[in-house]
Scaffold this motif. Structure first.
Motif, PDB file in Angstrom:
ATOM      1  N   ARG A   1       2.213  14.653   5.505  1.00  0.00           N
ATOM      2  CA  ARG A   1       2.336  13.105   5.030  1.00  0.00           C
ATOM      3  C   ARG A   1       1.235  12.582   5.805  1.00  0.00           C
ATOM      4  O   ARG A   1       0.724  11.652   5.401  1.00  0.00           O
ATOM      5  CB  ARG A   1       3.778  12.791   5.123  1.00  0.00           C
TER       6      ARG A   1
ATOM      7  N   ASN B   1      10.915   1.029   7.503  1.00  0.00           N
ATOM      8  CA  ASN B   1      10.040   2.237   7.666  1.00  0.00           C
ATOM      9  C   ASN B   1      10.424   3.165   9.301  1.00  0.00           C
ATOM     10  O   ASN B   1      10.189   4.243   9.451  1.00  0.00           O
ATOM     11  CB  ASN B   1       8.643   2.131   7.725  1.00  0.00           C
TER      12      ASN B   1
ATOM     13  N   LEU C   1       1.725   7.399  12.417  1.00  0.00           N
ATOM     14  CA  LEU C   1       1.243   6.481  11.729  1.00  0.00           C
ATOM     15  C   LEU C   1       0.819   5.175  12.770  1.00  0.00           C
ATOM     16  O   LEU C   1      -0.290   4.530  12.795  1.00  0.00           O
ATOM     17  CB  LEU C   1       2.310   5.712  10.868  1.00  0.00           C
TER      18      LEU C   1
ATOM     19  N   GLU D   1       6.505  11.239  11.851  1.00  0.00           N
ATOM     20  CA  GLU D   1       5.594  10.248  11.184  1.00  0.00           C
ATOM     21  C   GLU D   1       5.312   8.928  11.750  1.00  0.00           C
ATOM     22  O   GLU D   1       4.367   8.445  11.494  1.00  0.00           O
ATOM     23  CB  GLU D   1       6.293  10.292   9.835  1.00  0.00           C
TER      24      GLU D   1
ATOM     25  N   MET E   1       0.992  -1.127   0.025  1.00  0.00           N
ATOM     26  CA  MET E   1      -0.119   0.010  -0.049  1.00  0.00           C
ATOM     27  C   MET E   1       0.964   1.180   0.074  1.00  0.00           C
ATOM     28  O   MET E   1       1.174   1.772   0.883  1.00  0.00           O
ATOM     29  CB  MET E   1      -0.955   0.022   1.354  1.00  0.00           C
ATOM     30  N   ASP E   2       1.497   1.729  -1.278  1.00  0.00           N
ATOM     31  CA  ASP E   2       2.387   2.766  -1.223  1.00  0.00           C
ATOM     32  C   ASP E   2       1.746   3.944  -1.596  1.00  0.00           C
ATOM     33  O   ASP E   2       0.771   3.911  -2.454  1.00  0.00           O
ATOM     34  CB  ASP E   2       3.480   2.120  -2.083  1.00  0.00           C
ATOM     35  N   GLY E   3       2.147   5.110  -1.539  1.00  0.00           N
ATOM     36  CA  GLY E   3       1.861   6.511  -2.133  1.00  0.00           C
ATOM     37  C   GLY E   3       1.114   7.397  -1.102  1.00  0.00           C
ATOM     38  O   GLY E   3       0.587   8.421  -1.793  1.00  0.00           O
ATOM     39  N   ASN E   4       0.943   7.136   0.096  1.00  0.00           N
ATOM     40  CA  ASN E   4       0.365   7.793   0.884  1.00  0.00           C
ATOM     41  C   ASN E   4       0.759   9.349   0.916  1.00  0.00           C
ATOM     42  O   ASN E   4       0.076  10.237   0.925  1.00  0.00           O
ATOM     43  CB  ASN E   4       0.228   7.424   2.162  1.00  0.00           C
ATOM     44  N   GLY E   5       2.042   9.340   1.203  1.00  0.00           N
ATOM     45  CA  GLY E   5       2.987  10.863   1.285  1.00  0.00           C
ATOM     46  C   GLY E   5       2.720  11.591  -0.158  1.00  0.00           C
ATOM     47  O   GLY E   5       2.293  12.758  -0.042  1.00  0.00           O
ATOM     48  N   ARG E   6       2.726  10.800  -1.170  1.00  0.00           N
ATOM     49  CA  ARG E   6       2.725  11.801  -2.536  1.00  0.00           C
ATOM     50  C   ARG E   6       1.246  12.154  -2.633  1.00  0.00           C
ATOM     51  O   ARG E   6       0.997  13.080  -3.091  1.00  0.00           O
ATOM     52  CB  ARG E   6       3.163  10.649  -3.812  1.00  0.00           C
TER      53      ARG E   6
ATOM     54  N   ARG F   1      12.220   6.718   9.240  1.00  0.00           N
ATOM     55  CA  ARG F   1      11.504   7.806   8.960  1.00  0.00           C
ATOM     56  C   ARG F   1      11.442   8.829  10.183  1.00  0.00           C
ATOM     57  O   ARG F   1      11.752   8.323  11.264  1.00  0.00           O
ATOM     58  CB  ARG F   1       9.868   7.593   8.324  1.00  0.00           C
TER      59      ARG F   1
ATOM     60  N   ALA G   1       1.838  -2.806   6.012  1.00  0.00           N
ATOM     61  CA  ALA G   1       1.255  -1.415   6.474  1.00  0.00           C
ATOM     62  C   ALA G   1       2.654  -0.913   6.943  1.00  0.00           C
ATOM     63  O   ALA G   1       2.492   0.348   7.037  1.00  0.00           O
ATOM     64  CB  ALA G   1       0.381  -2.088   7.927  1.00  0.00           C
TER      65      ALA G   1
ATOM     66  N   HIS H   1      -1.443   9.149   5.389  1.00  0.00           N
ATOM     67  CA  HIS H   1      -1.712   8.124   6.129  1.00  0.00           C
ATOM     68  C   HIS H   1      -3.085   7.780   6.604  1.00  0.00           C
ATOM     69  O   HIS H   1      -3.577   6.841   6.363  1.00  0.00           O
ATOM     70  CB  HIS H   1      -0.516   7.863   7.280  1.00  0.00           C
TER      71      HIS H   1
HETATM   72  C1  IPE Z   1       2.945   3.975   2.080  1.00  0.00           C
HETATM   73  O1  IPE Z   1       3.018   5.303   1.796  1.00  0.00           O
HETATM   74  C2  IPE Z   1       2.908   3.792   3.585  1.00  0.00           C
HETATM   75  C3  IPE Z   1       3.792   3.364   4.315  1.00  0.00           C
HETATM   76  C4  IPE Z   1       5.158   3.060   3.980  1.00  0.00           C
HETATM   77  C5  IPE Z   1       3.876   3.434   5.915  1.00  0.00           C
HETATM   78  P1  IPE Z   1       4.484   6.098   1.559  1.00  0.00           P
HETATM   79  O2  IPE Z   1       4.434   7.079   3.100  1.00  0.00           O
HETATM   80  O3  IPE Z   1       5.408   5.342   1.524  1.00  0.00           O
HETATM   81  O4  IPE Z   1       4.154   7.202   0.575  1.00  0.00           O
HETATM   82  P2  IPE Z   1       5.070   7.762  -0.419  1.00  0.00           P
HETATM   83  O5  IPE Z   1       5.932   6.515  -1.161  1.00  0.00           O
HETATM   84  O6  IPE Z   1       6.088   8.599   0.413  1.00  0.00           O
HETATM   85  O7  IPE Z   1       4.363   8.545  -1.190  1.00  0.00           O
END
Ligand code: IPE
Ligand code: IPE
Ligand code: MG
Length: 253
Positions: A48, A83, A94, A90, A34-39, A86, A78, A52
């Motif tokens: 960010r 991770n 999360l 964050e 499940m990727d791409g929440n931050g973008r 980070r 998840a 999430h």
């Molecule tokens: C996925 O989204 C969630 C986790 C890794 C916890 P990201 O936080 O990696 O989102 P991007 O890749 O920065 O967009």
């Protein structure tokens, strides 16, 4: 300890399962990075953590759709063992969101026959979240409609390390260690390997997800960010999966 006879039986069972899955429209085991929440958040000028939050809100519709479609095992990535790198803010945010999501969704998941499991190392996970996970696992352990494997503080390499440590600790003889033995010592013990691994947000890498189990999984990557990945996207991924020719190193049927 595995005997050679049991090993042969397990291999046959696995092959049978694979051939059943090949003729079924819906993959038995789907796993999602499940990727791409931050973008997703950045695109909206949001922090960010808002991404999430939107990502976890998306879980409900994907779980509902998975039950409806008849997916039997759903493994969701998840939080990875990497991770933790980070910013603390964050990570804390999360973990808090995950705790809240279990609290909010547990009744419906239980009602819908979802059995919750966890894969990964719980040790570094905050105490409050650990307790929520353990009680969710206990409460739903007899459900059998769908197994939801939550990969939290999960890393494929750490999983293999843990498996090797357990085998050594139990004094397993080298003669008995084969691929089935290793599979049985992984967190996913007893579950078939994923048929389909979906990654959202357009990244073409495993990021340490199910590196052993995914040896023959079909990969599907979509540009869509996880918070926007809806039931139609899931159906589309399954349609693509249906067009794949799974040969497992052999020849087409
Ligand atoms: C996925 O989204 C969630 C986790 C890794 C916890 P990201 O936080 O990696 O989102 P991007 O890749 O920065 O967009
Ligand atoms: C993988 O995404 C982990 C989860 C989705 C939980 P990452 O965002 O951590 O992966 P990389 O850093 O882009 O490889
Ligand atoms: Mg990412």
């Amino acid at each position: 300890m595995a005997t050679p006879f049991a090993t042969v039986n397990q291999t046959l069972a696995r092959e049978r399962a694979a051939s059943v899955q090949a003729s079924t429209r819906v993959p038995y085991h789907v796993a999602i990075i499940m990727d791409g929440n931050g973008r997703w958040a950045r695109k909206r000028n949001l922090p960010r953590i808002a991404g999430h939050k939107a990502g976890t809100d998306n879980l409900r519709r994907i779980l509902r759709a998975s039950v409806e479609l008849g997916i039997k095992v759903l493994t969701l990535y998840a939080f990875s063992t990497e991770n933790w790198r980070r910013p603390q803010e964050e990570v804390n945010g999360l973990m808090g969101i995950l705790e809240m999501v279990i609290e909010r969704e547990l009744d419906e998941l239980d009602r819908n026959g979802v059995q919750i499991r966890h894969i990964g190392r719980l040790d570094r996970v905050p105490q409050g979240l650990q307790l929520k996970i353990k009680s969710a696992i206990e409460r739903t352990k007899h459900n059998d409609k769908l197994i939801l494997n939550v990969a939290l503080n999960y890393g494929g390499r750490a999983e293999i390390v843990d498996a090797v440590r357990a085998m050594v600790a139990e004094g397993l003889s080298a003669d008995y260690i084969d691929e089935d033995t290793i599979s049985r010592y992984l967190y996913t013990c007893g579950l078939p390997d994923p048929d389909l691994i979906i990654r959202t947000s357009g990244e073409y890498r495993t990021s340490n997800f199910l590196i052993w189990q995914g040896a023959y999984s079909e990969y599907y990557v979509t540009e869509t960010y996880w918070p926007d990945f809806d039931e139609n996207e899931l159906r589309k991924a399954i349609e693509h999966f249906n067009k794949r020719d799974r040969r497992f190193g052999g020849l087409s049927q």
